[in-house]
Scaffold this motif. Structure first.
Motif, PDB file in Angstrom:
ATOM      1  N   UNK A 108     -57.722 -11.426 106.605  1.00 50.24           N
ATOM      2  CA  UNK A 108     -56.533 -11.664 105.792  1.00 50.24           C
ATOM      3  C   UNK A 108     -56.845 -12.715 104.735  1.00 50.24           C
ATOM      4  N   UNK A 109     -56.716 -12.358 103.473  1.00 45.05           N
ATOM      5  CA  UNK A 109     -56.967 -13.281 102.382  1.00 45.05           C
ATOM      6  C   UNK A 109     -56.016 -14.472 102.435  1.00 45.05           C
ATOM      7  N   UNK A 110     -54.777 -14.220 102.874  1.00 43.23           N
ATOM      8  CA  UNK A 110     -53.795 -15.295 102.928  1.00 43.23           C
ATOM      9  C   UNK A 110     -54.150 -16.323 103.988  1.00 43.23           C
ATOM     10  N   UNK A 111     -54.733 -15.889 105.102  1.00 44.40           N
ATOM     11  CA  UNK A 111     -55.193 -16.834 106.112  1.00 44.40           C
ATOM     12  C   UNK A 111     -56.294 -17.724 105.543  1.00 44.40           C
ATOM     13  N   UNK A 112     -57.191 -17.162 104.793  1.00 43.50           N
ATOM     14  CA  UNK A 112     -58.282 -17.946 104.216  1.00 43.50           C
ATOM     15  C   UNK A 112     -57.737 -18.984 103.238  1.00 43.50           C
ATOM     16  N   UNK A 113     -56.762 -18.559 102.402  1.00 45.39           N
ATOM     17  CA  UNK A 113     -56.198 -19.506 101.443  1.00 45.39           C
ATOM     18  C   UNK A 113     -55.348 -20.566 102.140  1.00 45.39           C
ATOM     19  N   UNK A 114     -54.654 -20.168 103.178  1.00 46.54           N
ATOM     20  CA  UNK A 114     -53.849 -21.134 103.912  1.00 46.54           C
ATOM     21  C   UNK A 114     -54.722 -22.211 104.535  1.00 46.54           C
ATOM     22  N   UNK A 115     -55.781 -21.833 105.220  1.00 47.29           N
ATOM     23  CA  UNK A 115     -56.652 -22.818 105.864  1.00 47.29           C
ATOM     24  C   UNK A 115     -57.350 -23.688 104.831  1.00 47.29           C
ATOM     25  N   UNK A 116     -57.712 -23.100 103.699  1.00 47.09           N
ATOM     26  CA  UNK A 116     -58.355 -23.912 102.661  1.00 47.09           C
ATOM     27  C   UNK A 116     -57.361 -24.906 102.065  1.00 47.09           C
ATOM     28  N   UNK A 117     -56.105 -24.478 101.863  1.00 45.21           N
ATOM     29  CA  UNK A 117     -55.090 -25.411 101.382  1.00 45.21           C
ATOM     30  C   UNK A 117     -54.830 -26.513 102.399  1.00 45.21           C
ATOM     31  N   UNK A 118     -54.933 -26.194 103.691  1.00 44.15           N
ATOM     32  CA  UNK A 118     -54.796 -27.229 104.712  1.00 44.15           C
ATOM     33  C   UNK A 118     -55.886 -28.290 104.555  1.00 44.15           C
ATOM     34  N   UNK A 119     -57.091 -27.859 104.223  1.00 45.72           N
ATOM     35  CA  UNK A 119     -58.177 -28.814 104.010  1.00 45.72           C
ATOM     36  C   UNK A 119     -57.909 -29.673 102.781  1.00 45.72           C
ATOM     37  N   UNK A 120     -57.435 -29.041 101.702  1.00 44.00           N
ATOM     38  CA  UNK A 120     -57.095 -29.810 100.505  1.00 44.00           C
ATOM     39  C   UNK A 120     -55.991 -30.817 100.804  1.00 44.00           C
ATOM     40  N   UNK A 121     -54.978 -30.381 101.545  1.00 45.95           N
ATOM     41  CA  UNK A 121     -53.876 -31.275 101.879  1.00 45.95           C
ATOM     42  C   UNK A 121     -54.328 -32.384 102.817  1.00 45.95           C
ATOM     43  N   UNK A 122     -55.272 -32.114 103.700  1.00 51.30           N
ATOM     44  CA  UNK A 122     -55.762 -33.141 104.631  1.00 51.30           C
ATOM     45  C   UNK A 122     -56.400 -34.294 103.870  1.00 51.30           C
ATOM     46  N   UNK A 123     -57.078 -33.992 102.768  1.00 49.83           N
ATOM     47  CA  UNK A 123     -57.726 -35.041 101.984  1.00 49.83           C
ATOM     48  C   UNK A 123     -56.726 -35.835 101.154  1.00 49.83           C
ATOM     49  N   UNK A 124     -55.601 -35.234 100.772  1.00 46.25           N
ATOM     50  CA  UNK A 124     -54.578 -35.929  99.980  1.00 46.25           C
ATOM     51  C   UNK A 124     -53.221 -35.687 100.623  1.00 46.25           C
ATOM     52  N   UNK A 125     -52.980 -36.278 101.806  1.00 47.96           N
ATOM     53  CA  UNK A 125     -51.763 -35.929 102.543  1.00 47.96           C
ATOM     54  C   UNK A 125     -50.507 -36.643 102.062  1.00 47.96           C
ATOM     55  N   UNK A 126     -50.647 -37.871 101.548  1.00 48.00           N
ATOM     56  CA  UNK A 126     -49.475 -38.686 101.277  1.00 48.00           C
ATOM     57  C   UNK A 126     -48.983 -38.610  99.853  1.00 48.00           C
ATOM     58  N   UNK A 127     -47.836 -39.274  99.603  1.00 49.05           N
ATOM     59  CA  UNK A 127     -47.213 -39.237  98.283  1.00 49.05           C
ATOM     60  C   UNK A 127     -47.974 -40.085  97.282  1.00 49.05           C
ATOM     61  N   UNK A 128     -48.885 -40.906  97.739  1.00 49.57           N
ATOM     62  CA  UNK A 128     -49.639 -41.736  96.811  1.00 49.57           C
ATOM     63  C   UNK A 128     -50.699 -40.979  96.055  1.00 49.57           C
ATOM     64  N   UNK A 129     -50.960 -39.743  96.421  1.00 53.29           N
ATOM     65  CA  UNK A 129     -52.011 -38.956  95.777  1.00 53.29           C
ATOM     66  C   UNK A 129     -51.420 -38.211  94.581  1.00 53.29           C
ATOM     67  N   UNK A 130     -51.176 -38.928  93.504  1.00 59.60           N
ATOM     68  CA  UNK A 130     -50.535 -38.314  92.342  1.00 59.60           C
ATOM     69  C   UNK A 130     -51.516 -37.489  91.531  1.00 59.60           C
ATOM     70  N   UNK A 131     -52.804 -37.744  91.701  1.00 56.62           N
ATOM     71  CA  UNK A 131     -53.779 -36.981  90.920  1.00 56.62           C
ATOM     72  C   UNK A 131     -53.726 -35.507  91.280  1.00 56.62           C
ATOM     73  N   UNK A 132     -53.608 -35.226  92.568  1.00 56.23           N
ATOM     74  CA  UNK A 132     -53.529 -33.829  92.983  1.00 56.23           C
ATOM     75  C   UNK A 132     -52.239 -33.186  92.490  1.00 56.23           C
ATOM     76  N   UNK A 133     -51.155 -33.979  92.451  1.00 51.33           N
ATOM     77  CA  UNK A 133     -49.888 -33.450  91.977  1.00 51.33           C
ATOM     78  C   UNK A 133     -49.998 -33.015  90.526  1.00 51.33           C
TER      79      UNK A 133
END
Length: 723
Positions: A108-133
């Motif tokens: 499932x392509x969506x599973x792959x994107x979901x898990x990858x987004x989880x990794x991206x979010x793990x590195x910038x989890x909080x509201x202080x990460x404005x660069x990712x925003x």
């Protein structure tokens, strides 16, 4: 409650992940705003996007997920500094526990994107990460529903889509924390090695395209292994219950596997299961009866790389040697290929992995579900190893292998990894009662059940492999079932990190050893002479004192030594030496202050041409042979004395031995030691030199008169002729 769980599981089987997130019908914008998950203030934009998707998977609101996190997790997990990341892990692990129950989740392509987004979010989890925003706002264009049928990444609450961007990458820690929650994707023991294998060309950052390619290859490998078991070409293999086929090679007639026994060789097909190796030689229109090399029994098996060739010639480095007590002579399995030996290396590694996992099972006496979980862990590791090999044409080796049990055998302190793993396997819960996380997470008062679940075994079962006939196995909770825990580090992960740290130090030390190796006997002798200079100089000074060239120094040394022996100070010499060396090392440490050690300077001897080196080598071999001959003569003369071949000498030796026995019995040891020292040290003394030389001469003449015991050499051919 049970009916709702059954309906949810049926819904999961019949619908893709997209239908979970978007529903079956298009809604108006007003309806979307009413039903959209509310963002959590502590989380960043991408973290809220991930949590929103997790809430749809779990059929819970984001507020309910947050309340479950605060009620079920301990206080140290809810600290403000790590609150956002731990909340993200809590939601991600529970969602992954649900989505990985689908047999086709890897495809499932969506599973792959979901898990990858989880990794991206793990590195910038909080509201202080404005660069990712800002990055998400600049790159986040909603995916057209008409083109893709709806997107996993469309988050109604944020009124925009957070999409995987090719420029975004994730690091090793994020990959290990998220991917290890999916047993098919990664193992906590080898997660960092897998990350290194995937990110080798990209400088330690994982791109989504590489991650997507890896999961696609892994999906193909698992489907291929599952389909092989049902094909007619392997129907002649009599597999036992719980035995599954992992890989097969040699099915193409132009690329067979050659089995060498003695000087004979047979082409055929090689099959590896989670219990044994099967070799089937080519017959007339089919395969002959398979030869089984059992890897599960304790047969003193040895599997290692070996050279082989036609008629037993050692020409090609493309074979695997198998030796055990069940075979009369070693078996060589050759994997011919035009260039390199990657084919051999792959089969060598996966065969060793199965051998190591069964040794692990026997060592810790694992039973039933624990044994099945260990075999499942090794099987999934081989699938990942094969996926990386087929997708990227690389084979990580040594301390970077992707096989957990082989890695534990290679790392320094790998036994601690296996001990920690066995401790975790003892906690496996094999009760028949199930506990559904999607429903249980919504209950505030429900407490977590103790114990772990056989996560690797459950994963293989969901993927279509039959290892046990049990109908029910407890699955536990999402954050206790796998090897990762919310806000905590697994003891297994810490053991691996410590072992890898020690192994890295050993690798650096090994590199220094390779650098200081020099060629040539004369050069190595020069280096050794310089290194042993303090010892040689000390021996030279003792020889000078024993020669009595300076009577005053010799007399003073003799008196001091005899006084030390009489006062029983000799036993403290070794202790004082250790203390002196320790003080010397601390002094050098304080003086150097972390500076690199200066190179040891050695003046090499004059260079020699190849002919001179051969002559020097021949002389060294001749001298060594002479030393061996002299040693044999001494042993043969002692044998003659023992068996009284020379009666006169035997009488004197018997009297000497009786006298020595009496002396050792009645004379204190310190006086014996003093007597020996005085006798040896005063041989060159002017008062004793003449008598000492006469005694040594008479002893040597007596030794020369003793005959050597006879020796008869029996050649192998001569013994057969006599028979």
């Amino acid at each position: 409650m049970e009916g709702g769980i059954a309906m949810f599981e049926n819904f999961m089987r019949q619908n893709s992940l997209k239908s979970l997130f978007l529903g079956g019908k298009r809604k108006s914008e007003g309806d979307e705003n009413e039903d959209s998950p509310r963002p959590i203030p502590q989380l960043s934009l991408i973290s809220n996007s991930v949590v929103a998707r997790c809430s749809r998977i779990l059929l819970l609101s984001t507020e309910e997920l947050q309340r479950s996190f605060e009620s079920e997790m301990s206080d140290h997990v809810k600290q403000p500094s790590s609150y956002a990341r731990n909340l993200l892990e809590f939601c991600s692990y529970q969602a992954l526990h649900v989505v990985t129950q689908r047999p086709d989740h890897l495809a499932d392509k969506d599973f792959r994107r979901l898990t990858y987004d989880m990794m991206l979010a793990w590195e910038t989890p909080g509201i202080g990460n404005v660069s990712l925003l800002k990055e998400a706002a600049s790159h986040g264009n909603p995916v057209n529903d008409d083109e893709d049928g709806g997107s996993l990444f469309y988050t109604n609450s944020l009124s925009m889509a957070v999409q995987v961007d090719n420029k975004k990458t994730v690091g090793a820690e994020a990959f290990a924390r998220i991917a290890s929650a999916c047993p098919a994707v990664a193992d906590i023991i080898t997660a960092h090695n897998l990350f290194d294998a995937l990110t080798g060309p990209s400088g330690g950052q994982l791109h989504f395209l590489i991650y997507d390619k890896y999961l696609g290859s892994l999906d193909k490998v698992i489907k291929s292994a599952k389909s092989v078991s049902g094909q007619s070409q392997v129907s002649n293999l009599r597999l036992v219950e719980g035995e599954i086929i992992i890989d097969t090679d040699g099915t193409v007639p132009t690329q067979p596997v050659l089995q060498h026994i003695g000087v004979s060789a047979w082409p055929g097909r090689l099959t590896l299961t989670n219990h044994a190796l099967y070799f089937e030689s080519f017959g007339v229109g089919s395969y002959d009866k398979p030869v089984v090399y059992d890897l599960a029994q304790d047969l003193k098996q040895v599997i290692k790389p070996e050279l082989t060739g036609p008629l037993g010639a050692r020409l090609f480095d493309k074979a695997v040697l198998y030796r055990s007590t069940s075979v009369a002579e070693p078996v060589y399995l050759e994997f011919p290929e035009l260039k390199g030996h990657s084919r051999r290396d792959y089969w060598l590694s996966i065969s060793r992995e199965i051998l190591h996992v069964h040794r692990f099972i026997r060592k810790f006496n694992l039973k039933e579900i624990q044994q099945t979980e260990a075999l499942s862990r090794a099987t999934l590791g081989i699938f990942r190893y094969r996926a990386v090999r087929e997708a990227f044409h690389t084979l990580p080796s040594h301390f970077k292998t992707l096989l957990a049990f082989e890695l534990a055998e290679q790392l320094l302190g790998g036994d601690m990894i296996l001990a920690t793993l066995s401790t975790r396997l003892e906690l496996l819960n094999s009760q028949s009662q199930k506990h559904d996380v999607a429903v249980g997470a919504s209950s505030k008062n429900e407490k977590l059940r103790p114990g772990l679940s056989p996560f690797s075994f459950l994963t293989l079962t969901r993927l279509g492999f039959v290892l046990r006939k049990e109908k029910h196995v407890a699955e536990g909770t999402a954050f206790l079932a796998s090897d990762v825990c919310v806000g905590e580090r697994n003891p297994l992960e810490m053991a691996v990190e410590q072992s890898q740290s020690n192994s890295s130090i050993a690798e650096v030390a090994r590199a220094t050893v390779d650098q200081v190796k020099v060629e040539g006997i004369d050069t190595n002798m020069a280096v050794m002479k310089e290194l042993l200079f303090p010892v040689v100089e000390s021996v030279r000074r003792l020889q000078f004192l024993a020669s009595w060239d300076d009577p005053l120094k010799s007399t003073l040394f003799l008196a001091l030594t005899c006084y030390a022996i009489s006062r029983d100070w000799i036993k403290y010499i070794l202790s004082c030496s250790f203390v002196f060396l320790a003080a010397l090392m601390m002094w050098h440490k304080h003086r150097s202050k972390g500076k690199p050690l200066e190179a040891f300077k050695v003046r090499p001897p004059p260079s020699q041409n190849p002919v001179e080196q051969l002559i020097a080598l021949q002389q060294a071999v001749s001298q060594f042979e002479t030393l061996i001959q002299d040693g044999n003569i001494i042993l043969l003369k002692l044998r003659a004395l023992l068996f009284a071949a020379f009666p006169q000498a035997t009488d004197k030796v018997v009297l000497l031995l009786i006298f020595m026995a009496a002396v050792f019995t009645f004379v204190p040891m310190k006086y014996l030691f003093m007597l020996v020292f005085v006798e040896a040290f005063t041989r060159e003394m002017p008062l004793r030199k003449e008598s000492s030389d006469r005694l040594i001469r008479r002893t040597r003449e007596w030794w020369f008169r003793i005959p050597a015991a006879p020796v008869q050499l029996i050649r192998p051919g001569e013994s057969k002729k006599k028979k």
